[in-house]
Design a protein around this motif. Structure first.
Motif, mmCIF file in Angstrom:
data_model
loop_
_atom_site.group_PDB
_atom_site.id
_atom_site.type_symbol
_atom_site.label_atom_id
_atom_site.label_comp_id
_atom_site.label_asym_id
_atom_site.label_seq_id
_atom_site.Cartn_x
_atom_site.Cartn_y
_atom_site.Cartn_z
ATOM 1 N N PHE A 337 0.940 -1.117 0.117
ATOM 2 C CA PHE A 337 0.148 0.054 0.118
ATOM 3 C C PHE A 337 0.943 1.105 -0.193
ATOM 4 O O PHE A 337 0.399 2.218 -0.221
ATOM 5 C CB PHE A 337 -1.023 0.090 1.141
ATOM 6 N N GLU A 338 2.151 1.119 0.160
ATOM 7 C CA GLU A 338 3.102 2.246 -0.160
ATOM 8 C C GLU A 338 3.344 2.851 -1.400
ATOM 9 O O GLU A 338 3.540 3.510 -1.801
ATOM 10 C CB GLU A 338 4.342 1.821 0.822
ATOM 11 N N ALA A 339 2.897 1.611 -2.416
ATOM 12 C CA ALA A 339 3.106 1.627 -3.546
ATOM 13 C C ALA A 339 1.895 2.312 -4.093
ATOM 14 O O ALA A 339 1.776 3.164 -5.199
ATOM 15 C CB ALA A 339 3.379 0.524 -4.359
ATOM 16 N N SER A 340 0.759 1.853 -3.698
ATOM 17 C CA SER A 340 -0.657 2.280 -3.997
ATOM 18 C C SER A 340 -1.627 1.789 -2.865
ATOM 19 O O SER A 340 -1.625 0.680 -2.705
ATOM 20 C CB SER A 340 -0.968 1.914 -5.392
ATOM 21 N N THR A 341 -2.437 2.684 -2.752
ATOM 22 C CA THR A 341 -3.686 2.163 -1.780
ATOM 23 C C THR A 341 -4.930 1.719 -2.782
ATOM 24 O O THR A 341 -5.700 1.058 -2.295
ATOM 25 C CB THR A 341 -4.072 3.488 -0.905
ATOM 26 N N LYS A 349 3.116 -5.327 -8.525
ATOM 27 C CA LYS A 349 4.705 -4.932 -9.161
ATOM 28 C C LYS A 349 5.541 -4.544 -7.954
ATOM 29 O O LYS A 349 6.758 -4.927 -8.059
ATOM 30 C CB LYS A 349 4.330 -3.617 -10.119
ATOM 31 N N ALA A 350 4.888 -3.921 -6.937
ATOM 32 C CA ALA A 350 5.900 -3.684 -5.698
ATOM 33 C C ALA A 350 6.426 -4.721 -5.210
ATOM 34 O O ALA A 350 7.509 -4.640 -4.798
ATOM 35 C CB ALA A 350 5.093 -2.814 -5.007
ATOM 36 N N LEU A 351 5.374 -5.940 -5.197
ATOM 37 C CA LEU A 351 5.921 -7.087 -4.417
ATOM 38 C C LEU A 351 6.715 -8.131 -5.175
ATOM 39 O O LEU A 351 7.477 -8.620 -4.563
ATOM 40 C CB LEU A 351 4.467 -7.726 -3.648
ATOM 41 N N GLU A 352 6.246 -8.117 -6.432
ATOM 42 C CA GLU A 352 6.995 -9.112 -7.282
ATOM 43 C C GLU A 352 8.669 -8.713 -7.276
ATOM 44 O O GLU A 352 9.102 -7.601 -7.685
ATOM 45 C CB GLU A 352 6.593 -8.958 -8.641
ATOM 46 N N GLY A 353 9.445 -9.817 -6.904
ATOM 47 C CA GLY A 353 10.898 -9.509 -6.886
ATOM 48 C C GLY A 353 11.352 -8.987 -5.748
ATOM 49 O O GLY A 353 12.748 -8.653 -5.661
ATOM 50 N N TRP A 354 10.571 -8.446 -4.680
ATOM 51 C CA TRP A 354 10.969 -7.804 -3.733
ATOM 52 C C TRP A 354 11.631 -8.602 -2.477
ATOM 53 O O TRP A 354 11.328 -9.725 -2.306
ATOM 54 C CB TRP A 354 9.839 -7.127 -2.879
ATOM 55 N N SER A 355 13.049 -7.976 -2.221
ATOM 56 C CA SER A 355 13.627 -8.677 -1.178
ATOM 57 C C SER A 355 13.741 -7.755 -0.089
ATOM 58 O O SER A 355 13.967 -6.726 -0.040
ATOM 59 C CB SER A 355 14.967 -8.997 -1.703
ATOM 60 N N PHE A 356 13.620 -8.291 1.076
ATOM 61 C CA PHE A 356 13.630 -7.729 2.352
ATOM 62 C C PHE A 356 14.157 -8.336 3.673
ATOM 63 O O PHE A 356 13.996 -9.757 3.626
ATOM 64 C CB PHE A 356 12.131 -7.132 2.602
#
Length: 414
Positions: A337-341, A349-356
């Motif tokens: 939701f920081e990428a878009s609400t 798109k924000a979650l795909e490939g995200w490493s954390f």
């Protein structure tokens, strides 16, 4: 009721059989996560982001749901610095009890979506997770499954992610304890039941594909004398004995394996389940190698584990097997939701490939199929009587236990 292999869907059901694909590999992370929680924003006048959570608050699986919810709330506390506000938005958790009923969970999901909720998470039951995932896809809302371990959540639809591990990773972790599996003999000891046969199928699918010769010894549910079955195991001379057991006679089984020399003849591995089950192995506990999704201290006291533990304790609880799945879910929701609400495509798109970084170490959301790559652990138990404490032997790196990439992706990630 005790379980020797942890499975967050139904305590008496097996790890789901794994459908193997031809291709394997990892997708590079798109970006790195911050090393600390986001700075808090003033709550005054902030917009509200509602996250619908469907999980067991009643019924036999309520303890699992409680662990997940405790982790979710701890994650919110950490990311918001105790304000409940992330990225200038007040976060509201709308929690519905599925009571381990697929029909109830589906109705809950539809009701939440009808209220305008576009972020949904939860459920400890694999069958329920698959049905909620279908509702999410039909309505084009983001769904992040909870501890449900069913492998089929990967590559299911582009709207579905997961915050916990999957069955493939559990079994692959066990296999990693004997190194190269080529030519190795693996025996699965389980009950002759749905739970047992599905475990045998899963181990054969995962470790057999890595070169092991896998056979099984299935014990009738009515058995009280385990001698004939221990004799079969000793005659097979396995390099690894994988024990999957559900039932009140777990202590009797482990006593027999110990007294009849099985634990000294081969490496024996089983899953480390919830804290309450630690005494089930009795004196045999110190001779068993445990595969572990998580146990208190597995994260080696990193900042995320410390924060989660402190928040859960402050709320009067105790961290357990599925607490990190809730904490991780909150990290994923916040990133989305920081990428878009309101734009689910931007969230995906924000979650795909995200490493954390998180409670257990480094996580990566694999873009190709939304598998959550993560470490698992080798552990041992020390103690006596009813007091046993898990100790970390080693962490198993995410790439060592990564599920195979699908040969046919269910959607395009371009």
């Amino acid at each position: 009721m005790t379980r020797s292999v942890p499975h967050p869907s139904r305590p008496q059901r097996a790890l789901a059989a794994v459908a193997l694909a031809a291709a394997t590999g990892l997708v590079a992370a798109a970006c790195a996560s911050p090393t600390s929680a986001a700075s808090p924003a003033a709550a005054s006048g902030s917009a509200t982001v509602k996250i619908g959570i469907i999980t067991a608050e009643s019924g036999p699986y309520a303890p699992y749901g409680e662990e997940y919810l405790a982790g979710l709330k701890a994650g919110l506390d950490y990311l918001s610095h105790g304000t409940g506000v992330i990225d200038g938005r007040k976060v509201q958790l709308v929690i519905d009890d599925d009571a381990d009923s697929p029909a109830t969970a589906v109705n809950d999901a539809k009701d939440l979506i009808g209220q305008g909720v576009t972020l949904i998470g939860g459920t400890v039951d694999s069958a329920i997770a698959l049905q909620v995932a279908a509702v999410a896809a039909q309505n084009k809302v983001l769904y992040i499954a909870g501890p449900a371990a069913v492998d089929q959540l990967d590559n299911l639809n582009r709207y579905t992610f997961r915050s916990g591990r999957e069955s493939y990773q559990d079994i692959a972790t066990a296999g990693s304890f004997v190194g190269d599996l080529t030519g190795k003999k693996v025996v699965v000891l389980a009950q002759d039941s749905e739970f047992g046969t599905a475990n045998a199928t899963g181990v054969k699918a995962v470790l057999g594909a890595k070169g092991a010769s896998v056979s099984s010894v299935l014990v009738p549910l009515s058995a009280t004398d385990f001698t004939p079955f221990t004799a079969k195991i000793l005659a097979a001379k396995p390099d690894l004995l994988f024990v999957a057991w559900a039932g009140t006679n777990a202590n009797a089984l482990w006593t027999a394996l110990n007294q009849q020399g099985v634990l000294g003849a081969t490496q024996v591995v089983t899953g480390l389940a919830n804290v309450a089950t630690y005494p089930a192995t009795g004196p045999a506990g110190s001779k068993i190698t445990f595969l572990a999704h998580y146990f208190p201290g597995a994260g080696a006291g990193n900042a995320y584990e410390t924060a989660m533990t402190s928040a859960v304790k402050a709320a009067g609880g105790q961290v357990d097997l599925f607490t990190p799945d809730g904490f991780t879910a909150m990290q994923m929701f916040a990133h989305a939701f920081e990428a878009s609400t309101g734009d689910v495509n931007a969230q995906i798109k924000a979650l795909e490939g995200w490493s954390f970084a998180g409670v257990e170490g480094t996580y990566t959301v694999r873009a190709a199929d939304h598998a959550l790559l993560q470490p698992e652990f080798e552990a041992k138990l020390t103690g006596s009587g009813t007091t046993w404490t898990p100790q970390l032997v080693k962490a198993v790196a995410p790439d060592q236990i990564a599920p195979p990439l699908p040969s046919t992706p269910a959607w395009s990630t371009s």
